[in-house]
Design a protein around this motif. Structure first.
Motif, PDB file in Angstrom:
ATOM      1  N   TRP A 202       0.848  -1.191   0.000  1.00 33.10           N
ATOM      2  CA  TRP A 202       0.000   0.000   0.000  1.00 33.10           C
ATOM      3  C   TRP A 202       0.883   1.239   0.000  1.00 33.10           C
ATOM      4  N   THR A 203       0.796   2.036  -1.053  1.00 32.87           N
ATOM      5  CA  THR A 203       1.547   3.284  -1.076  1.00 32.87           C
ATOM      6  C   THR A 203       0.940   4.264  -0.075  1.00 32.87           C
ATOM      7  N   ARG A 204       1.715   5.262   0.297  1.00 32.37           N
ATOM      8  CA  ARG A 204       1.205   6.274   1.219  1.00 32.37           C
ATOM      9  C   ARG A 204       0.006   6.994   0.609  1.00 32.37           C
ATOM     10  N   ALA A 205       0.057   7.246  -0.698  1.00 36.20           N
ATOM     11  CA  ALA A 205      -1.059   7.933  -1.358  1.00 36.20           C
ATOM     12  C   ALA A 205      -2.328   7.080  -1.315  1.00 36.20           C
ATOM     13  N   LEU A 206      -2.182   5.765  -1.518  1.00 36.46           N
ATOM     14  CA  LEU A 206      -3.349   4.884  -1.462  1.00 36.46           C
ATOM     15  C   LEU A 206      -3.937   4.818  -0.058  1.00 36.46           C
ATOM     16  N   LEU A 207      -3.066   4.748   0.944  1.00 36.05           N
ATOM     17  CA  LEU A 207      -3.546   4.718   2.327  1.00 36.05           C
ATOM     18  C   LEU A 207      -4.229   6.031   2.684  1.00 36.05           C
ATOM     19  N   LEU A 208      -3.680   7.131   2.211  1.00 36.19           N
ATOM     20  CA  LEU A 208      -4.287   8.433   2.463  1.00 36.19           C
ATOM     21  C   LEU A 208      -5.692   8.481   1.863  1.00 36.19           C
ATOM     22  N   GLU A 209      -5.835   7.950   0.651  1.00 37.69           N
ATOM     23  CA  GLU A 209      -7.141   7.919  -0.008  1.00 37.69           C
ATOM     24  C   GLU A 209      -8.102   7.002   0.721  1.00 37.69           C
ATOM     25  N   GLU A 210      -7.622   5.819   1.135  1.00 39.73           N
ATOM     26  CA  GLU A 210      -8.487   4.818   1.745  1.00 39.73           C
ATOM     27  C   GLU A 210      -8.954   5.218   3.141  1.00 39.73           C
ATOM     28  N   VAL A 211      -8.043   5.779   3.945  1.00 36.96           N
ATOM     29  CA  VAL A 211      -8.339   6.056   5.349  1.00 36.96           C
ATOM     30  C   VAL A 211      -8.856   7.475   5.558  1.00 36.96           C
ATOM     31  N   TRP A 212      -8.272   8.450   4.867  1.00 39.43           N
ATOM     32  CA  TRP A 212      -8.653   9.848   5.087  1.00 39.43           C
ATOM     33  C   TRP A 212      -9.629  10.374   4.035  1.00 39.43           C
ATOM     34  N   GLY A 213      -9.791   9.671   2.924  1.00 36.78           N
ATOM     35  CA  GLY A 213     -10.675  10.127   1.869  1.00 36.78           C
ATOM     36  C   GLY A 213      -9.927  10.951   0.827  1.00 36.78           C
ATOM     37  N   GLY A 214     -10.640  11.344  -0.225  1.00 35.99           N
ATOM     38  CA  GLY A 214     -10.015  12.048  -1.334  1.00 35.99           C
ATOM     39  C   GLY A 214      -9.642  13.479  -1.007  1.00 35.99           C
ATOM     40  N   GLY A 215      -8.751  14.032  -1.836  1.00 34.15           N
ATOM     41  CA  GLY A 215      -8.402  15.442  -1.727  1.00 34.15           C
ATOM     42  C   GLY A 215      -7.305  15.760  -0.742  1.00 34.15           C
ATOM     43  N   TRP A 216      -6.524  14.752  -0.319  1.00 38.00           N
ATOM     44  CA  TRP A 216      -5.467  14.977   0.656  1.00 38.00           C
ATOM     45  C   TRP A 216      -4.110  14.736   0.012  1.00 38.00           C
ATOM     46  N   GLU A 218      -1.225  15.149   2.319  1.00 37.80           N
ATOM     47  CA  GLU A 218      -0.362  15.192   3.503  1.00 37.80           C
ATOM     48  C   GLU A 218       0.103  13.781   3.853  1.00 37.80           C
ATOM     49  N   THR A 219       1.127  13.271   3.170  1.00 36.86           N
ATOM     50  CA  THR A 219       1.590  11.914   3.447  1.00 36.86           C
ATOM     51  C   THR A 219       2.222  11.798   4.836  1.00 36.86           C
ATOM     52  N   HIS A 220       2.564  12.936   5.452  1.00 42.10           N
ATOM     53  CA  HIS A 220       3.047  12.893   6.842  1.00 42.10           C
ATOM     54  C   HIS A 220       2.010  12.254   7.757  1.00 42.10           C
ATOM     55  N   LEU A 221       0.723  12.457   7.455  1.00 41.13           N
ATOM     56  CA  LEU A 221      -0.329  11.849   8.264  1.00 41.13           C
ATOM     57  C   LEU A 221      -0.156  10.338   8.306  1.00 41.13           C
ATOM     58  N   VAL A 222       0.089   9.741   7.152  1.00 40.65           N
ATOM     59  CA  VAL A 222       0.264   8.291   7.074  1.00 40.65           C
ATOM     60  C   VAL A 222       1.505   7.863   7.841  1.00 40.65           C
ATOM     61  N   GLU A 223       2.606   8.556   7.641  1.00 39.77           N
ATOM     62  CA  GLU A 223       3.872   8.153   8.253  1.00 39.77           C
ATOM     63  C   GLU A 223       3.816   8.215   9.776  1.00 39.77           C
ATOM     64  N   VAL A 224       3.234   9.284  10.309  1.00 41.32           N
ATOM     65  CA  VAL A 224       3.193   9.431  11.762  1.00 41.32           C
ATOM     66  C   VAL A 224       2.258   8.399  12.387  1.00 41.32           C
ATOM     67  N   HIS A 225       1.048   8.257  11.838  1.00 40.92           N
ATOM     68  CA  HIS A 225       0.100   7.286  12.396  1.00 40.92           C
ATOM     69  C   HIS A 225       0.604   5.853  12.220  1.00 40.92           C
ATOM     70  N   MET A 226       1.261   5.579  11.094  1.00 40.27           N
ATOM     71  CA  MET A 226       1.808   4.237  10.884  1.00 40.27           C
ATOM     72  C   MET A 226       2.931   3.952  11.878  1.00 40.27           C
ATOM     73  N   GLY A 227       3.740   4.961  12.177  1.00 44.49           N
ATOM     74  CA  GLY A 227       4.789   4.779  13.187  1.00 44.49           C
ATOM     75  C   GLY A 227       4.199   4.452  14.550  1.00 44.49           C
ATOM     76  N   ASN A 228       3.129   5.150  14.922  1.00 45.69           N
ATOM     77  CA  ASN A 228       2.457   4.858  16.193  1.00 45.69           C
ATOM     78  C   ASN A 228       1.868   3.451  16.199  1.00 45.69           C
ATOM     79  N   LEU A 229       1.234   3.065  15.092  1.00 51.04           N
ATOM     80  CA  LEU A 229       0.646   1.727  14.990  1.00 51.04           C
ATOM     81  C   LEU A 229       1.703   0.648  15.134  1.00 51.04           C
ATOM     82  N   ARG A 230       2.801   0.793  14.446  1.00 49.28           N
ATOM     83  CA  ARG A 230       3.845  -0.239  14.476  1.00 49.28           C
ATOM     84  C   ARG A 230       4.452  -0.372  15.869  1.00 49.28           C
ATOM     85  N   ARG A 231       4.599   0.743  16.570  1.00 50.63           N
ATOM     86  CA  ARG A 231       5.119   0.672  17.942  1.00 50.63           C
ATOM     87  C   ARG A 231       4.159  -0.102  18.837  1.00 50.63           C
ATOM     88  N   LYS A 232       2.866   0.141  18.686  1.00 47.96           N
ATOM     89  CA  LYS A 232       1.885  -0.546  19.531  1.00 47.96           C
ATOM     90  C   LYS A 232       1.816  -2.040  19.221  1.00 47.96           C
TER      91      LYS A 232
END
Length: 256
Positions: A202-216, A218-232
């Motif tokens: 899953w590319t960051r752009a695809l995850l941004l589209e799937e989770v946050w919806g269209g028109g975004w 900000e790939t930083h959103l994916v990177e930061v939340h994914m970092g938190n998820l992986r730590r947990k």
């Protein structure tokens, strides 16, 4: 719930959220906000970063273990470091000032497409802080009482499994090695997306589209939340067990 010390901005947020059907309560500082969250368990919180006393980042750290509310951080224009730190402390999204009512409503709608967690984990404890209750207040809808998480998903629930991970789509819960993992709504949505097609990168752009919806964008959103998820999930740099970072491309589930 609006936690904001600027009366004009608080009023703007109240009007905008009321028009979307929310019953809004306002807290004028961080300590009052923490107390109000503990009392009402709101569905949504807008949280100003630049609060007097304890700032919004510290408020987010304190409330996140005890609430599954969607949290939108409100930051001054251009303060990227505040946005990133806010996301790392458990916020789901952010808005920059001056606030656009249309953008606020769009982001709220996107957040509420994702199911909330049913309850905090049993380990979550009330915040033990001396609180100043002074500040303006509004009525807020009292939430329903929910049952504690079951150790095994019910047979009629949609369940995704990957190795030692079990994700209950209907109850919005995740277990790792049989223990409940406390995820934010955004982290849950990211994991559910990855587990829905575990061999796909899953590319960051695809995850941004799937989770946050269209028109975004900000790939930083994916990177930061994914970092938190992986730590947990217990993943560490160079020692991933569940989610693999495919360098320069995106993320996928590791082969079980």
């Amino acid at each position: 719930m609006v936690i904001e010390d600027d009366a004009d901005i608080a009023s703007l947020l109240e009007v905008a959220l009321t028009s979307q059907g929310f019953e809004v309560r306002i807290a004028g500082d961080g300590l009052a906000g923490i107390e109000a969250v503990a009392e009402t368990d709101p569905d949504l919180i807008t949280l100003d970063v630049g609060l007097p006393g304890i700032d919004g980042l510290e408020v987010c750290r304190r409330i996140r273990p005890t609430t599954d509310a969607y949290v939108i951080m409100v930051t001054a224009y251009g303060e990227e470091i505040d946005r990133l730190i806010g996301l790392e402390t458990g916020a789901d999204d952010y808005l920059t000032k001056p606030i656009s009512v249309r953008e606020l409503k769009t982001r709220v709608n996107v957040l509420f497409r994702r199911p909330r967690r049913m309850a905090p984990t049993a380990a979550a404890a009330p915040v033990q802080q001396p609180l100043d209750a002074d500040g303006p207040w509004r009525l807020h809808l009292v939430p329903e009482t929910v049952a504690p998480a079951a150790a095994v998903p019910p047979a009629d629930h949609e369940v995704l499994r990957h190795g030692d991970l079990v994700l209950d789509v209907d109850a919005h819960r995740v277990w790792r090695h049989g223990e409940l993992v406390d995820l934010t709504p955004t982290e849950f949505s990211l994991l559910a997306t990855l587990m829905s097609s575990p061999t796909r990168v899953w590319t960051r752009a695809l995850l941004l589209e799937e989770v946050w919806g269209g028109g975004w964008d900000e790939t930083h959103l994916v990177e930061v939340h994914m970092g938190n998820l992986r730590r947990k999930l217990g993943d560490r740099r160079g020692q991933a067990r569940f989610v693999e970072n495919v360098r320069g491309v995106g993320y996928r589930m590791l082969a079980g």
